[in-house]
Design an enzyme around this catalytic site. Structure first.
Site, PDB file in Angstrom:
ATOM      1  N   LEU A   1       0.814  -1.218  -0.013  1.00  0.00           N
ATOM      2  CA  LEU A   1      -0.144  -0.034  -0.061  1.00  0.00           C
ATOM      3  C   LEU A   1       0.807   1.201  -0.155  1.00  0.00           C
ATOM      4  CD1 LEU A   1      -2.760  -0.976   2.666  1.00  0.00           C
ATOM      5  CD2 LEU A   1      -3.000  -0.924   0.165  1.00  0.00           C
ATOM      6  N   GLY A   2       1.922   1.303   0.661  1.00  0.00           N
ATOM      7  CA  GLY A   2       2.643   2.583   0.698  1.00  0.00           C
ATOM      8  C   GLY A   2       4.162   1.888   1.187  1.00  0.00           C
ATOM      9  N   ARG A   3       5.254   2.909   0.979  1.00  0.00           N
ATOM     10  CA  ARG A   3       6.590   2.649   1.626  1.00  0.00           C
ATOM     11  C   ARG A   3       7.136   3.777   1.853  1.00  0.00           C
ATOM     12  NH1 ARG A   3      10.047  -1.572   1.155  1.00  0.00           N
ATOM     13  NH2 ARG A   3       8.461  -2.812   0.308  1.00  0.00           N
ATOM     14  N   GLY A   4       7.771   3.666   2.979  1.00  0.00           N
ATOM     15  CA  GLY A   4       8.806   4.841   3.425  1.00  0.00           C
ATOM     16  C   GLY A   4      10.265   4.644   3.640  1.00  0.00           C
TER      17      GLY A   4
ATOM     18  N   VAL B   1       3.783  -0.599   4.326  1.00  0.00           N
ATOM     19  CA  VAL B   1       2.570  -0.956   4.665  1.00  0.00           C
ATOM     20  C   VAL B   1       2.062  -1.937   3.583  1.00  0.00           C
ATOM     21  CG1 VAL B   1       0.275  -0.170   5.503  1.00  0.00           C
ATOM     22  CG2 VAL B   1       2.203   0.986   6.310  1.00  0.00           C
TER      23      VAL B   1
ATOM     24  N   LYS C   1       2.117  -3.326   9.102  1.00  0.00           N
ATOM     25  CA  LYS C   1       3.322  -2.279   8.903  1.00  0.00           C
ATOM     26  C   LYS C   1       4.517  -3.381   9.235  1.00  0.00           C
ATOM     27  CE  LYS C   1       3.085   1.760  11.117  1.00  0.00           C
ATOM     28  NZ  LYS C   1       2.593   2.795  12.012  1.00  0.00           N
TER      29      LYS C   1
ATOM     30  N   ASP D   1       1.902  13.390  19.604  1.00  0.00           N
ATOM     31  CA  ASP D   1       2.403  14.011  18.442  1.00  0.00           C
ATOM     32  C   ASP D   1       1.071  13.930  17.489  1.00  0.00           C
ATOM     33  OD1 ASP D   1       4.026  14.741  16.323  1.00  0.00           O
ATOM     34  OD2 ASP D   1       4.649  13.039  15.732  1.00  0.00           O
TER      35      ASP D   1
END
Length: 282
Positions: free
Chosen positions: A28-31, A36, A51, A147
Protein backbone atom coordinates in the site's frame (compact mmCIF):
# COMPACT_ATOMS: atom_id res chain seq x y z
CA UNK A 1 6.21 5.22 10.54
CA UNK A 2 3.23 6.99 9.07
CA UNK A 3 2.17 5.74 5.67
CA UNK A 4 -1.17 6.17 3.97
CA UNK A 5 -3.16 2.96 3.68
CA UNK A 6 -4.33 3.72 0.17
CA UNK A 7 -1.73 5.61 -1.81
CA UNK A 8 0.56 3.08 -3.53
CA UNK A 9 0.03 1.91 -7.11
CA UNK A 10 -2.17 -1.14 -7.54
CA UNK A 11 0.68 -2.93 -9.32
CA UNK A 12 3.03 -2.83 -6.31
CA UNK A 13 3.98 -6.39 -5.44
CA UNK A 14 4.83 -7.51 -1.89
CA UNK A 15 8.33 -8.75 -1.11
CA UNK A 16 6.92 -11.06 1.58
CA UNK A 17 3.81 -13.20 1.32
CA UNK A 18 2.93 -13.93 4.92
CA UNK A 19 3.59 -12.76 8.49
CA UNK A 20 2.13 -14.77 11.34
CA UNK A 21 -1.28 -15.97 10.29
CA UNK A 22 -1.77 -13.00 7.97
CA UNK A 23 -1.42 -13.26 4.19
CA UNK A 24 -0.08 -10.24 2.31
CA UNK A 25 -2.05 -9.17 -0.76
CA UNK A 26 -0.19 -6.10 -2.03
CA UNK A 27 1.90 -3.14 -0.97
CA UNK A 28 0.00 0.00 0.00
CA UNK A 29 2.84 2.40 0.75
CA UNK A 30 6.55 2.56 1.44
CA UNK A 31 8.73 4.94 3.40
CA UNK A 32 12.33 5.23 4.56
CA UNK A 33 11.92 2.79 7.44
CA UNK A 34 9.46 0.26 6.10
CA UNK A 35 6.28 -0.53 4.25
CA UNK A 36 2.55 -0.95 4.78
CA UNK A 37 0.78 -3.87 3.12
CA UNK A 38 -2.81 -4.83 2.54
CA UNK A 39 -3.25 -8.23 4.15
CA UNK A 40 -5.91 -10.79 4.91
CA UNK A 41 -6.79 -12.37 8.23
CA UNK A 42 -7.90 -15.92 7.31
CA UNK A 43 -9.29 -16.66 10.76
CA UNK A 44 -11.73 -13.75 10.94
CA UNK A 45 -11.87 -13.27 7.15
CA UNK A 46 -11.22 -9.54 7.03
CA UNK A 47 -8.75 -7.19 5.33
CA UNK A 48 -5.99 -5.74 7.52
CA UNK A 49 -3.10 -3.30 7.19
CA UNK A 50 0.36 -4.62 8.10
CA UNK A 51 3.31 -2.38 8.95
CA UNK A 52 6.81 -3.86 8.70
CA UNK A 53 10.44 -2.71 8.81
CA UNK A 54 12.70 -2.21 5.84
CA UNK A 55 15.35 -4.93 5.51
CA UNK A 56 17.93 -2.21 4.77
CA UNK A 57 17.83 -0.73 8.29
CA UNK A 58 20.96 -0.94 10.39
CA UNK A 59 20.89 -2.89 13.65
CA UNK A 60 20.69 0.37 15.66
CA UNK A 61 17.87 1.73 13.50
CA UNK A 62 15.99 -1.55 13.72
CA UNK A 63 16.24 -1.51 17.51
CA UNK A 64 14.97 2.06 17.62
CA UNK A 65 11.99 1.48 15.38
CA UNK A 66 11.23 -1.86 16.95
CA UNK A 67 10.80 0.01 20.25
CA UNK A 68 8.43 2.42 18.52
CA UNK A 69 6.49 -0.48 17.04
CA UNK A 70 6.14 -2.08 20.45
CA UNK A 71 5.07 1.24 21.97
CA UNK A 72 2.48 1.79 19.24
CA UNK A 73 1.05 -1.69 19.77
CA UNK A 74 0.98 -1.31 23.55
CA UNK A 75 -0.50 2.19 23.52
CA UNK A 76 -3.12 1.87 20.78
CA UNK A 77 -3.72 -1.78 21.65
CA UNK A 78 -5.17 -0.66 24.99
CA UNK A 79 -7.78 1.45 23.24
CA UNK A 80 -11.08 0.70 21.56
CA UNK A 81 -12.72 3.81 20.14
CA UNK A 82 -14.39 4.53 16.78
CA UNK A 83 -11.98 7.41 16.11
CA UNK A 84 -8.76 5.58 17.02
CA UNK A 85 -7.15 3.03 14.73
CA UNK A 86 -7.62 -0.50 16.05
CA UNK A 87 -4.55 -2.68 16.59
CA UNK A 88 -5.16 -6.40 16.04
CA UNK A 89 -1.75 -7.96 16.57
CA UNK A 90 1.99 -7.29 16.86
CA UNK A 91 4.89 -9.71 16.84
CA UNK A 92 8.28 -10.69 15.43
CA UNK A 93 8.72 -13.71 13.24
CA UNK A 94 11.66 -14.84 11.12
CA UNK A 95 13.42 -11.53 11.62
CA UNK A 96 10.33 -9.51 10.63
CA UNK A 97 8.67 -7.25 13.22
CA UNK A 98 5.15 -6.22 12.31
CA UNK A 99 1.95 -4.58 13.52
CA UNK A 100 -1.44 -5.61 12.19
CA UNK A 101 -4.21 -3.02 12.36
CA UNK A 102 -7.55 -2.18 10.84
CA UNK A 103 -7.43 -1.38 7.15
CA UNK A 104 -8.40 2.25 6.62
CA UNK A 105 -9.54 3.47 3.23
CA UNK A 106 -9.16 7.18 2.79
CA UNK A 107 -6.39 9.74 3.12
CA UNK A 108 -4.27 11.47 5.72
CA UNK A 109 -5.63 14.87 6.71
CA UNK A 110 -2.23 16.38 5.88
CA UNK A 111 -2.48 15.24 2.27
CA UNK A 112 -5.99 16.64 1.94
CA UNK A 113 -4.70 19.99 3.18
CA UNK A 114 -1.75 19.86 0.78
CA UNK A 115 -4.24 19.32 -2.05
CA UNK A 116 -6.01 22.53 -1.07
CA UNK A 117 -8.97 20.93 0.68
CA UNK A 118 -10.87 23.38 2.89
CA UNK A 119 -13.45 22.42 5.46
CA UNK A 120 -16.41 24.63 6.37
CA UNK A 121 -16.54 25.66 10.05
CA UNK A 122 -19.35 23.27 10.94
CA UNK A 123 -17.40 20.34 9.48
CA UNK A 124 -14.26 21.43 11.33
CA UNK A 125 -16.27 21.50 14.56
CA UNK A 126 -17.55 17.96 13.90
CA UNK A 127 -14.07 16.58 13.10
CA UNK A 128 -12.45 18.19 16.13
CA UNK A 129 -15.25 17.06 18.46
CA UNK A 130 -14.69 13.45 17.41
CA UNK A 131 -10.94 13.76 17.82
CA UNK A 132 -11.35 15.41 21.22
CA UNK A 133 -13.59 12.55 22.31
CA UNK A 134 -10.99 10.04 21.10
CA UNK A 135 -8.20 11.82 22.99
CA UNK A 136 -10.32 12.12 26.14
CA UNK A 137 -10.87 8.35 25.98
CA UNK A 138 -7.14 7.73 25.46
CA UNK A 139 -6.22 10.02 28.35
CA UNK A 140 -8.66 8.25 30.67
CA UNK A 141 -6.78 5.07 29.78
CA UNK A 142 -3.44 6.71 30.63
CA UNK A 143 -2.31 7.09 27.01
CA UNK A 144 -0.93 10.45 25.82
CA UNK A 145 -0.33 10.56 22.06
CA UNK A 146 2.28 13.40 22.06
CA UNK A 147 2.30 13.85 18.27
CA UNK A 148 -1.17 14.97 17.20
CA UNK A 149 -0.91 16.55 13.74
CA UNK A 150 -2.70 16.29 10.37
CA UNK A 151 -0.33 13.52 9.23
CA UNK A 152 -1.48 11.39 12.19
CA UNK A 153 -5.17 11.92 11.49
CA UNK A 154 -6.59 9.62 8.83
CA UNK A 155 -9.85 10.64 7.18
CA UNK A 156 -12.14 7.82 6.13
CA UNK A 157 -15.66 7.92 4.64
CA UNK A 158 -18.09 10.70 5.65
CA UNK A 159 -15.32 12.87 7.15
CA UNK A 160 -14.71 10.41 9.96
CA UNK A 161 -11.27 11.03 11.52
CA UNK A 162 -9.08 8.29 12.97
CA UNK A 163 -6.11 8.99 15.25
CA UNK A 164 -3.14 6.89 14.08
CA UNK A 165 0.58 6.41 14.81
CA UNK A 166 1.03 5.96 18.56
CA UNK A 167 4.75 5.25 18.12
CA UNK A 168 5.89 7.95 20.58
CA UNK A 169 2.81 7.84 22.80
CA UNK A 170 3.23 7.72 26.56
CA UNK A 171 1.45 4.79 28.16
CA UNK A 172 1.93 2.80 31.37
CA UNK A 173 3.66 -0.05 29.54
CA UNK A 174 5.79 1.85 27.02
CA UNK A 175 9.34 0.77 26.23
CA UNK A 176 12.29 3.18 26.24
CA UNK A 177 15.81 2.44 25.12
CA UNK A 178 17.04 4.77 27.86
CA UNK A 179 16.01 3.78 31.40
CA UNK A 180 14.60 6.73 33.27
CA UNK A 181 13.55 8.63 30.14
CA UNK A 182 10.29 6.83 29.40
CA UNK A 183 8.04 9.74 30.38
CA UNK A 184 10.39 12.59 29.50
CA UNK A 185 10.22 14.82 26.41
CA UNK A 186 12.88 12.97 24.41
CA UNK A 187 12.83 10.65 21.43
CA UNK A 188 13.72 6.99 21.85
CA UNK A 189 16.98 7.40 19.96
CA UNK A 190 18.49 10.72 21.06
CA UNK A 191 17.83 13.89 23.01
CA UNK A 192 15.92 15.69 20.28
CA UNK A 193 12.62 17.15 21.38
CA UNK A 194 9.70 14.79 21.02
CA UNK A 195 6.92 15.72 18.61
CA UNK A 196 6.43 17.78 15.45
CA UNK A 197 7.40 21.47 15.84
CA UNK A 198 4.43 23.11 14.09
CA UNK A 199 1.96 21.35 16.40
CA UNK A 200 4.15 21.08 19.49
CA UNK A 201 2.92 22.50 22.79
CA UNK A 202 4.93 25.21 24.57
CA UNK A 203 5.99 22.71 27.23
CA UNK A 204 7.26 20.36 24.53
CA UNK A 205 9.02 23.23 22.75
CA UNK A 206 10.91 24.15 25.93
CA UNK A 207 11.81 20.57 26.83
CA UNK A 208 9.60 20.26 29.88
CA UNK A 209 7.70 17.15 30.91
CA UNK A 210 4.25 16.86 29.37
CA UNK A 211 0.90 15.36 30.25
CA UNK A 212 -2.43 14.93 28.47
CA UNK A 213 -2.80 18.68 28.02
CA UNK A 214 -0.06 18.64 25.39
CA UNK A 215 -2.48 16.73 23.13
CA UNK A 216 -5.12 19.40 23.73
CA UNK A 217 -2.75 22.10 22.54
CA UNK A 218 -1.79 20.11 19.45
CA UNK A 219 -5.43 19.45 18.62
CA UNK A 220 -6.06 23.19 18.94
CA UNK A 221 -3.23 23.82 16.47
CA UNK A 222 -4.82 21.35 14.03
CA UNK A 223 -8.20 23.07 14.44
CA UNK A 224 -6.52 26.43 13.81
CA UNK A 225 -5.09 25.19 10.52
CA UNK A 226 -8.41 23.66 9.44
CA UNK A 227 -10.25 26.91 10.09
CA UNK A 228 -7.70 29.41 8.79
CA UNK A 229 -5.93 27.40 6.10
CA UNK A 230 -2.46 27.92 7.56
CA UNK A 231 -0.47 26.83 10.59
CA UNK A 232 -0.55 28.98 13.76
CA UNK A 233 3.17 29.75 13.49
CA UNK A 234 5.34 29.90 10.37
CA UNK A 235 9.01 30.69 10.97
CA UNK A 236 11.35 31.07 8.01
CA UNK A 237 14.72 30.66 9.72
CA UNK A 238 14.60 27.17 11.17
CA UNK A 239 13.06 25.16 13.99
CA UNK A 240 14.71 27.09 16.83
CA UNK A 241 12.90 30.30 15.96
CA UNK A 242 9.68 28.34 15.45
CA UNK A 243 10.02 26.77 18.90
CA UNK A 244 10.57 30.22 20.43
CA UNK A 245 7.39 31.47 18.75
CA UNK A 246 5.43 28.49 20.04
CA UNK A 247 6.79 28.94 23.54
CA UNK A 248 6.36 32.69 23.94
CA UNK A 249 4.10 34.21 21.28
CA UNK A 250 0.36 34.02 20.72
CA UNK A 251 -0.95 33.63 17.16
CA UNK A 252 -3.74 35.91 15.92
CA UNK A 253 -7.16 34.46 16.69
CA UNK A 254 -8.76 32.63 13.75
CA UNK A 255 -11.65 35.11 13.47
CA UNK A 256 -9.14 37.97 13.21
CA UNK A 257 -7.73 36.36 10.07
CA UNK A 258 -11.02 35.17 8.61
CA UNK A 259 -13.99 37.15 9.97
CA UNK A 260 -16.44 34.51 8.71
CA UNK A 261 -15.17 32.05 11.33
CA UNK A 262 -17.66 31.89 14.21
CA UNK A 263 -16.39 33.56 17.37
CA UNK A 264 -17.25 30.48 19.43
CA UNK A 265 -14.93 28.26 17.35
CA UNK A 266 -12.18 30.88 17.45
CA UNK A 267 -12.42 31.01 21.24
CA UNK A 268 -12.23 27.21 21.48
CA UNK A 269 -9.01 27.24 19.46
CA UNK A 270 -7.39 29.95 21.54
CA UNK A 271 -8.27 28.27 24.84
CA UNK A 272 -6.96 24.92 23.61
CA UNK A 273 -3.73 26.66 22.57
CA UNK A 274 -3.20 28.52 25.84
CA UNK A 275 0.48 28.80 26.76
CA UNK A 276 -0.28 27.64 30.30
CA UNK A 277 -1.55 24.03 30.38
CA UNK A 278 -3.89 24.69 33.31
CA UNK A 279 -5.85 27.19 31.19
CA UNK A 280 -6.60 24.63 28.47
CA UNK A 281 -9.53 22.25 28.42
CA UNK A 282 -8.92 19.57 31.04
Amino acid sequence: MNLSHATAPEAALPTIVRVGRFYITRELGRGAIGAVYLGHDPVIDRPVAIKTFSSSLSAAEKKQYESQFINEARAAGRLSHPNIVTIYDASSEGGTTYIVMEYLQGQELSKLLEQGKRFPPDEVASIIWKLADALDYAHKNDVVHRDIKPANIFMVADSQPKVVDFGIARSPNRVSEKPGYGDQPYTLSDNNLLGTPNYMSPEQATGRAVDSRTDIYSLGAVMYELLVGRKPFCAQSGSETLLEMIAYKAPPAPHEITPEIPMALSQIVMRAMSKRPEKRYQ
